[in-house]
Motif scaffolding. Structure first.
Motif, PDB file in Angstrom:
ATOM      1  N   ASP A 134      69.275 -84.431 -77.682  1.00  0.00           N
ATOM      2  CA  ASP A 134      69.921 -83.274 -77.063  1.00  0.00           C
ATOM      3  C   ASP A 134      71.315 -83.173 -77.655  1.00  0.00           C
ATOM      4  N   GLU A 135      71.568 -82.099 -78.376  1.00  0.00           N
ATOM      5  CA  GLU A 135      72.907 -81.928 -78.928  1.00  0.00           C
ATOM      6  C   GLU A 135      73.581 -80.680 -78.370  1.00  0.00           C
ATOM      7  N   ALA A 136      72.851 -79.930 -77.552  1.00  0.00           N
ATOM      8  CA  ALA A 136      73.404 -78.672 -77.053  1.00  0.00           C
ATOM      9  C   ALA A 136      74.377 -78.889 -75.898  1.00  0.00           C
ATOM     10  N   GLN A 137      74.122 -79.877 -75.061  1.00  0.00           N
ATOM     11  CA  GLN A 137      74.896 -80.013 -73.841  1.00  0.00           C
ATOM     12  C   GLN A 137      76.094 -80.958 -73.964  1.00  0.00           C
ATOM     13  N   ILE A 155      72.843 -87.222 -79.445  1.00  0.00           N
ATOM     14  CA  ILE A 155      71.932 -87.949 -78.574  1.00  0.00           C
ATOM     15  C   ILE A 155      70.611 -88.116 -79.304  1.00  0.00           C
ATOM     16  N   SER A 156      70.232 -89.371 -79.545  1.00  0.00           N
ATOM     17  CA  SER A 156      68.953 -89.668 -80.175  1.00  0.00           C
ATOM     18  C   SER A 156      68.590 -91.111 -79.866  1.00  0.00           C
ATOM     19  N   TYR A 157      67.618 -91.261 -78.975  1.00  0.00           N
ATOM     20  CA  TYR A 157      67.164 -92.596 -78.595  1.00  0.00           C
ATOM     21  C   TYR A 157      65.695 -92.518 -78.202  1.00  0.00           C
ATOM     22  N   TRP A 158      65.054 -93.669 -78.135  1.00  0.00           N
ATOM     23  CA  TRP A 158      63.614 -93.766 -77.914  1.00  0.00           C
ATOM     24  C   TRP A 158      63.359 -94.736 -76.762  1.00  0.00           C
ATOM     25  N   GLY A 159      62.343 -94.459 -75.959  1.00  0.00           N
ATOM     26  CA  GLY A 159      62.005 -95.352 -74.854  1.00  0.00           C
ATOM     27  C   GLY A 159      60.516 -95.630 -74.805  1.00  0.00           C
ATOM     28  N   ALA A 160      60.163 -96.845 -74.365  1.00  0.00           N
ATOM     29  CA  ALA A 160      58.760 -97.230 -74.184  1.00  0.00           C
ATOM     30  C   ALA A 160      58.651 -98.095 -72.934  1.00  0.00           C
ATOM     31  N   HIS A 182      74.632 -94.815 -84.473  1.00  0.00           N
ATOM     32  CA  HIS A 182      75.746 -93.967 -84.021  1.00  0.00           C
ATOM     33  C   HIS A 182      75.312 -92.842 -83.078  1.00  0.00           C
ATOM     34  N   SER A 183      74.199 -93.025 -82.385  1.00  0.00           N
ATOM     35  CA  SER A 183      73.702 -92.015 -81.448  1.00  0.00           C
ATOM     36  C   SER A 183      73.749 -92.563 -80.032  1.00  0.00           C
ATOM     37  N   ALA A 184      73.858 -91.649 -79.081  1.00  0.00           N
ATOM     38  CA  ALA A 184      74.024 -92.020 -77.679  1.00  0.00           C
ATOM     39  C   ALA A 184      72.794 -91.644 -76.859  1.00  0.00           C
ATOM     40  N   CYS A 185      72.778 -92.148 -75.645  1.00  0.00           N
ATOM     41  CA  CYS A 185      71.822 -91.685 -74.647  1.00  0.00           C
ATOM     42  C   CYS A 185      72.543 -90.665 -73.773  1.00  0.00           C
TER      43      CYS A 185
END
Length: 161
Positions: free
Chosen positions: A16-19, A24-29, A48-51
């Motif tokens: 998500d980069e709009a808000q 923001i770029s992360y992965w979950g399992a 260098h990306s956040a949640c």
């Protein structure tokens, strides 16, 4: 073992980069979830990306398996940073619910194991900058998702003749 290529894990990508004014770029399992309130998850941050900004509503333990993760605590009233911790591989932390924060992967990103205990079923709230709750993750939601996935997997198994 390469956890990112493990066929038994379903990785979901969050972006998500709009808000927000940071990438923001992360992965979950989901590793496991039980009705008694225990949930184990793997999360991976791209470099260098956040949640998303969030608040844990359950007790949580984390172990950084690979890379580096920066945790930045935020005061919702002022929007100011109130604390910053850099966790390197091998760092284990246990936290009570309540802190509002974001997490950012380091130069190589980060792979982190999270264990939550939510006997009441509430896990985490995704927040807007002003503190408005955008998403509320619950144990029930995870258990239903897990059950759907297991049902789909069971239908795809073809018995031997």
């Amino acid at each position: 073992m390469n956890l990112l290529d493990n066929e038994n894990l379903r990785w979901k990508h969050y972006a998500d980069e709009a808000q927000f004014d940071y990438p923001i770029s992360y992965w979950g399992a989901i590793l496991g979830a039980r009705e008694d309130g225990h949930v184990d998850l793997l999360y991976r941050w791209d470099p260098h990306s956040a949640c998303h900004l969030h608040r844990h509503t359950a007790a949580i333990s984390s172990l950084v398996l690979e890379g580096e993760l920066t945790v930045i605590d935020i005061d919702l009233e002022t929007g100011n940073e109130t604390g910053r911790v850099v966790k390197t591989a091998g760092t284990w932390v246990h936290k009570a619910p309540g802190e509002v924060h974001i997490e950012i992967g380091g130069t190589e990103g980060a792979l982190v194991l999270f264990s939550l205990y939510a006997p009441e079923g509430s896990l985490v709230e995704g927040l807007a900058r002003d503190g408005e709750v955008l998403d509320h993750q619950t144990l029930d939601r995870i258990l239903k998702s897990k059950a759907r996935h297991e049902a789909i997997q069971a239908k795809q198994v073809v018995p031997s003749p």
